[in-house]
Design a protein around this motif. Structure first.
Motif, PDB file in Angstrom:
ATOM      1  N   GLN A   5      16.765  22.203   0.914  1.00  0.00           N
ATOM      2  CA  GLN A   5      16.446  23.190  -0.119  1.00  0.00           C
ATOM      3  C   GLN A   5      14.973  23.606  -0.049  1.00  0.00           C
ATOM      4  OE1 GLN A   5      17.925  20.769  -3.349  1.00  0.00           O
ATOM      5  NE2 GLN A   5      19.581  22.232  -3.761  1.00  0.00           N
ATOM      6  N   LEU A   6      14.100  22.642   0.210  1.00  0.00           N
ATOM      7  CA  LEU A   6      12.675  22.959   0.357  1.00  0.00           C
ATOM      8  C   LEU A   6      12.443  23.864   1.566  1.00  0.00           C
ATOM      9  CD1 LEU A   6      10.991  19.513  -0.426  1.00  0.00           C
ATOM     10  CD2 LEU A   6      10.794  21.626  -1.755  1.00  0.00           C
ATOM     11  N   LEU A   7      13.114  23.553   2.660  1.00  0.00           N
ATOM     12  CA  LEU A   7      12.976  24.373   3.865  1.00  0.00           C
ATOM     13  C   LEU A   7      13.471  25.799   3.592  1.00  0.00           C
ATOM     14  CD1 LEU A   7      12.264  24.656   6.862  1.00  0.00           C
ATOM     15  CD2 LEU A   7      14.552  23.782   7.401  1.00  0.00           C
ATOM     16  N   ILE A   8      14.585  25.923   2.927  1.00  0.00           N
ATOM     17  CA  ILE A   8      15.132  27.251   2.609  1.00  0.00           C
ATOM     18  C   ILE A   8      14.149  28.025   1.730  1.00  0.00           C
ATOM     19  CG2 ILE A   8      16.982  28.484   1.388  1.00  0.00           C
ATOM     20  CD1 ILE A   8      18.834  26.097   2.262  1.00  0.00           C
ATOM     21  N   GLN A   9      13.598  27.356   0.731  1.00  0.00           N
ATOM     22  CA  GLN A   9      12.605  28.009  -0.129  1.00  0.00           C
ATOM     23  C   GLN A   9      11.424  28.507   0.695  1.00  0.00           C
ATOM     24  OE1 GLN A   9      11.189  25.468  -3.257  1.00  0.00           O
ATOM     25  NE2 GLN A   9      12.606  26.327  -4.751  1.00  0.00           N
ATOM     26  N   ARG A  10      10.937  27.653   1.592  1.00  0.00           N
ATOM     27  CA  ARG A  10       9.793  28.018   2.427  1.00  0.00           C
ATOM     28  C   ARG A  10      10.153  29.162   3.374  1.00  0.00           C
ATOM     29  NH1 ARG A  10       8.946  23.111   5.189  1.00  0.00           N
ATOM     30  NH2 ARG A  10       7.384  24.180   6.429  1.00  0.00           N
ATOM     31  N   PRO A  14       7.295  34.736   1.901  1.00  0.00           N
ATOM     32  CA  PRO A  14       6.531  35.403   2.971  1.00  0.00           C
ATOM     33  C   PRO A  14       5.334  34.595   3.500  1.00  0.00           C
ATOM     34  CG  PRO A  14       6.976  36.930   1.169  1.00  0.00           C
ATOM     35  CD  PRO A  14       7.426  35.576   0.711  1.00  0.00           C
ATOM     36  N   ASN A  15       4.661  33.873   2.622  1.00  0.00           N
ATOM     37  CA  ASN A  15       3.461  33.145   3.057  1.00  0.00           C
ATOM     38  C   ASN A  15       3.771  31.839   3.795  1.00  0.00           C
ATOM     39  OD1 ASN A  15       4.391  32.131   0.582  1.00  0.00           O
ATOM     40  ND2 ASN A  15       2.384  31.287   0.076  1.00  0.00           N
ATOM     41  N   THR A  16       5.009  31.328   3.719  1.00  0.00           N
ATOM     42  CA  THR A  16       5.366  30.089   4.414  1.00  0.00           C
ATOM     43  C   THR A  16       6.496  30.286   5.429  1.00  0.00           C
ATOM     44  OG1 THR A  16       6.889  29.521   2.602  1.00  0.00           O
ATOM     45  CG2 THR A  16       4.643  28.595   2.501  1.00  0.00           C
ATOM     46  N   LYS A  17       6.999  31.504   5.534  1.00  0.00           N
ATOM     47  CA  LYS A  17       8.183  31.777   6.363  1.00  0.00           C
ATOM     48  C   LYS A  17       7.965  31.408   7.834  1.00  0.00           C
ATOM     49  CE  LYS A  17      11.599  35.306   7.419  1.00  0.00           C
ATOM     50  NZ  LYS A  17      12.124  36.622   7.083  1.00  0.00           N
ATOM     51  N   ASP A  18       6.874  31.828   8.425  1.00  0.00           N
ATOM     52  CA  ASP A  18       6.665  31.600   9.864  1.00  0.00           C
ATOM     53  C   ASP A  18       6.561  30.112  10.200  1.00  0.00           C
ATOM     54  OD1 ASP A  18       6.839  34.304  10.337  1.00  0.00           O
ATOM     55  OD2 ASP A  18       4.676  34.622  10.469  1.00  0.00           O
ATOM     56  N   LYS A  22       9.325  27.811  12.393  1.00  0.00           N
ATOM     57  CA  LYS A  22       9.020  26.926  13.534  1.00  0.00           C
ATOM     58  C   LYS A  22       9.653  25.555  13.327  1.00  0.00           C
ATOM     59  CE  LYS A  22       4.810  29.250  14.915  1.00  0.00           C
ATOM     60  NZ  LYS A  22       3.355  29.264  14.892  1.00  0.00           N
ATOM     61  N   GLU A  23       9.611  25.074  12.110  1.00  0.00           N
ATOM     62  CA  GLU A  23      10.239  23.797  11.772  1.00  0.00           C
ATOM     63  C   GLU A  23      11.757  23.884  11.970  1.00  0.00           C
ATOM     64  OE1 GLU A  23      10.753  21.129   7.774  1.00  0.00           O
ATOM     65  OE2 GLU A  23       8.854  22.214   8.028  1.00  0.00           O
ATOM     66  N   LEU A  24      12.324  25.000  11.546  1.00  0.00           N
ATOM     67  CA  LEU A  24      13.755  25.243  11.704  1.00  0.00           C
ATOM     68  C   LEU A  24      14.140  25.218  13.188  1.00  0.00           C
ATOM     69  CD1 LEU A  24      16.267  26.163   9.901  1.00  0.00           C
ATOM     70  CD2 LEU A  24      15.748  28.432  10.777  1.00  0.00           C
TER      71      LEU A  24
END
Length: 180
Positions: A5-10, A14-18, A22-24
Motif C-alpha cells: 500500500q505504501l509503494l502504491i501511494q508513492r 508525482p514527487n515520489t513516483k520515479d 525503480k523500487e517496483l
C-alpha cells in the motif's frame, strides 16, 4: 498500512513516483520476465514485452483501483501484453498462434539464453500442444508456483476452473511425454 500500500501511494504521488517505480522494477522485473518468457519463449521478445508491461504500469498506475494485489494487476498486464505480442507476430508472418508456438519451440534450442536440456525442451514441446489458457495455467502453477487464488485474480477465472485446467494440462503433458 502494509508495504504494498505504501509503494502504491508513492507510485501515485508525482514527487515520489520515479523512485517508487525503480523500487517496483527491482521487486518484480525478474518474476515478470520469467512469466512473460514462459509465454513468448524468446528472450528478445520477453525483454520487449517486459518493457511494454512496465511502461503500461507506469502510465496507468493512477487507474489502479487497488481491488486486487499490485502483483496480480501487473501480471494481468504482462499476460495480456504477451498474448497481444504473440498474436501480432503470428499475423505479421501469416501464421496461426499454434504454428508460431511450434516455431518458437524449434527456435528455443538455438536460443543462447535457453539453459534447458533435452528433457526441458521436450516439456516445452508438450506445453506448446496445449490450448492457450491451459498453457498459461500450467506455466503459472508449475514454473512460477502461483497460488490458484492469485491466478484467479490475474486471469479473472474461478479457482475451480483453474484447478481443472491445470489437472487436464498435466494429463495431456504426461501423455505427450510418455508417447513413443
Amino acid at each position: 498500512m502494509n508495504n504494498e500500500q505504501l509503494l502504491i501511494q508513492r507510485l501515485k504521488q508525482p514527487n515520489t513516483k520515479d523512485l517508487a517505480y525503480k523500487e517496483l522494477l527491482i521487486l518484480y522485473k525478474e518474476r515478470l520476465y520469467w512469466h512473460i518468457r514462459h509465454i513468448v519463449k524468446s528472450h528478445d521478445d520477453a525483454d520487449d514485452v517486459l518493457q511494454n508491461t512496465f511502461i503500461k504500469v507506469y502510465k496507468n498506475i493512477q487507474n489502479f483501483k487497488e481491488d486486487s494485489k499490485l502483483f496480480s494487476w501487473m501480471y494481468r498486464i504482462a499476460t495480456n501484453e504477451s498474448l497481444t505480442h504473440l498474436s501480432k507476430n503470428a499475423k505479421r508472418i501469416n501464421f496461426s498462434s499454434e504454428e508460431l508456438q511450434q516455431q518458437s519451440i524449434t527456435n528455443l534450442k538455438a536460443d543462447v539464453y535457453f539453459e534447458g536440456d533435452d528433457i526441458q525442451l521436450k516439456l516445452q514441446q508438450a506445453i506448446a500442444t496445449l490450448p492457450e489458457k491451459q498453457q498459461l495455467v500450467f506455466n503459472m502453477r508449475y514454473f512460477e508456483d502461483i497460488k490458484y487464488k492469485d491466478m484467479s485474480d490475474i486471469l479473472d477465472t474461478t479457482e475451480g476452473a483453474l484447478k481443472a485446467s491445470y489437472h487436464i494440462a498435466v494429463k495431456k503433458i504426461e501423455a505427450f511425454l510418455t508417447q513413443d
